[in-house]
Design a protein around this motif. Structure first.
Motif, short mmCIF file in Angstrom:
data_model
loop_
_atom_site.label_atom_id
_atom_site.label_comp_id
_atom_site.label_asym_id
_atom_site.label_seq_id
_atom_site.Cartn_x
_atom_site.Cartn_y
_atom_site.Cartn_z
N SER A 94 0.82 -1.20 0.00
CA SER A 94 0.00 0.00 0.00
C SER A 94 0.86 1.25 0.00
O SER A 94 2.09 1.18 0.01
N LYS A 95 0.20 2.38 0.04
CA LYS A 95 0.88 3.67 0.04
C LYS A 95 1.82 3.77 1.25
O LYS A 95 1.41 3.48 2.38
N LYS A 96 3.05 4.15 1.01
CA LYS A 96 4.10 4.32 2.03
C LYS A 96 4.47 3.02 2.73
O LYS A 96 5.13 3.03 3.76
#
Length: 116
Positions: A12-14
């Motif tokens: 996922s994001k980051k």
């Protein structure tokens, strides 16, 4: 067909997680690949065994078939001892940019004027 051994991003994001894959060089980064060769988790500590996992037999097979590893995967292979260390030189990294050069020249001119 030009083959590459490269990273395909997941997670996922980051929270990145990468698969080490053998793919056609014309395919997108996260697109279709031929075979998954391992994983790379950059969030784990550098000394962790689970940070980079590779199936070395299959990696050697693809290298024999002419697949070219990307820079990052080549570093993994060097660390695993599957490839000799390559000499790298980033010649422009230590060179200041144009604006920094101008500021240095202006500062030198000011100190020269003040010394006179």
């Amino acid at each position: 067909m030009a083959m590459k051994i490269r990273l395909a991003r997941g997670g996922s994001k980051k929270r990145p997680h990468y698969a080490i894959v053998a793919s056609d060089s014309r395919m997108p980064r996260d697109g279709r690949f031929i075979e998954k060769l391992g994983t790379y988790n950059p969030l784990l500590p550098k000394d962790s065994e689970d940070r980079v996992k590779m199936n070395m037999e299959r990696v050697q097979y693809w290298l024999e078939q002419g697949a070219q590893p990307t820079d990052r995967v080549a570093r993994f292979l060097e660390a695993a001892g599957a490839r000799p260390k390559a000499a790298r030189a980033n010649l422009k990294k230590g060179v200041p940019g144009d604006k920094a050069k101008q500021r240095a020249e202006e500062k030198a001119a000011k100190t020269a004027d003040a010394a006179e």
